[in-house]
Design an enzyme around this catalytic site. Structure first.
Site, PDB file in Angstrom:
ATOM      1  N   ASP A  21       0.825  -1.222   0.000  1.00 30.60           N
ATOM      2  CA  ASP A  21       0.000   0.000   0.000  1.00 30.60           C
ATOM      3  C   ASP A  21       0.856   1.268   0.000  1.00 30.60           C
ATOM      4  O   ASP A  21       1.946   1.287   0.558  1.00 30.60           O
ATOM      5  CB  ASP A  21      -0.906  -0.025   1.246  1.00 30.60           C
ATOM      6  N   ASN A  69     -11.020  -2.635  -4.789  1.00 33.68           N
ATOM      7  CA  ASN A  69     -10.255  -1.695  -5.614  1.00 33.68           C
ATOM      8  C   ASN A  69     -10.917  -1.376  -6.962  1.00 33.68           C
ATOM      9  O   ASN A  69     -10.505  -0.434  -7.645  1.00 33.68           O
ATOM     10  CB  ASN A  69      -8.812  -2.188  -5.829  1.00 33.68           C
TER      11      ASN A  69
END
Ligand code: IPE
Ligand code: IPE
Ligand code: MG
Length: 240
Positions: A21, A69
């Site tokens: 991330d 996502n």
């Protein structure tokens, strides 16, 4: 099994999982488009996968794209998919040199036919190698548990199983991670302190290390630091 030991004589976990991330923030800090951050993140992954191999890590599981996502812009999603395709083509080309076994966790049916084919090819052509990289693509921990529940229910309907016979071990066998030991260590760079639907079942007793570095900047030194934090933990598994 005794953990392997790296050059610094530090024991390393058998299975490390990483939530990759911080790509977007890395790009924003540089005034670049988010996709440039994903490209830099792919580069960081290449380095870390190689480093894990030299350390003797047996399983590396990386969160590359979550079931959530898809909420991102079409541009960003297609940029990520293009980078994944490029990476897999390169991995197929260098397969004999790298000797990594590819595995994919997630519902691949939502990916493009071309990307699905690359995943299948990478998995089937690498099945004899020892070091395993699990790519979590269109992966969600809840989605994985729903899928496992459906598979078990179908086995009950087919007369192959009885509800009262279900054990933790059996349920593990319906997950994408079947045959893979649970990760001892889960690392989340980027400063966020949450799991974001990653390995919900498998992380029951994992040690988490949260780090304040954005994924594209994450290097071997950061992995060493995470492993050394892990080595200082006292794992009790509910005992004393
Ligand atoms: C992780 O980086 C990559 C994916 C989720 C695909 P992000 O894109 O989430 O980066 P940040 O969190 O916005 O910085
Ligand atoms: C988790 O990161 C998913 C991946 C790294 C692939 P996100 O950026 O999607 O997580 P949130 O939205 O910050 O929880
Ligand atoms: Mg993020």
């Amino acid at each position: 099994m005794t953990p392997s030991v790296n050059e610094n004589k530090q024991p390393v976990p058998r299975h490390i999982a990483i939530i990759m991330d911080g790509n977007g923030r890395w790009a924003k800090n540089r005034g670049l488009p988010r996709t440039a951050g994903h490209a830099a993140g792919a580069e960081a992954f290449r380095k870390i996968a190689n480093y894990c191999r030299t350390l003797g890590v047996e399983y590396l599981t990386v969160y590359a794209f979550s079931t959530e996502n898809w909420k991102r812009s079409a541009d960003e999603v297609s940029g990520i998919m293009r980078l994944l395709g490029n990476y897999l083509k390169e991995a197929l080309r260098d397969m004999e040199k790298n000797r990594v076994r590819f595995c994919f966790f997630g519902d691949l049916s939502r990916l493009s036919p071309n990307l699905q084919k690359l995943c299948e090819e990478a998995q089937s052509k690498s099945s004899d190698y020892d070091v395993q990289v699990n790519f979590c693509l269109n992966y969600g921990g809840r989605d994985e548990l729903v899928r496992a529940t459906r598979l078990f229910a179908q086995d009950v309907v087919d007369g192959k199983a009885q509800p009262q016979d279900l054990t933790e071990e059996m349920l593990s066998g319906y997950l994408y991670s079947k045959d893979v030991p649970d990760p001892e260590l889960i690392i989340r760079p980027s400063g966020e302190l949450r799991t974001s639907n990653f390995l919900l079942w498998q992380s029951a007793y994992s040690e988490y290390v949260f780090m304040n570095v954005l994924w594209p900047d994450f290097g071997p030194d950061d992995l060493d630091e995470a492993i050394s934090q892990y080595n200082r933990r006292n794992r009790r598994f509910g005992g004393v």
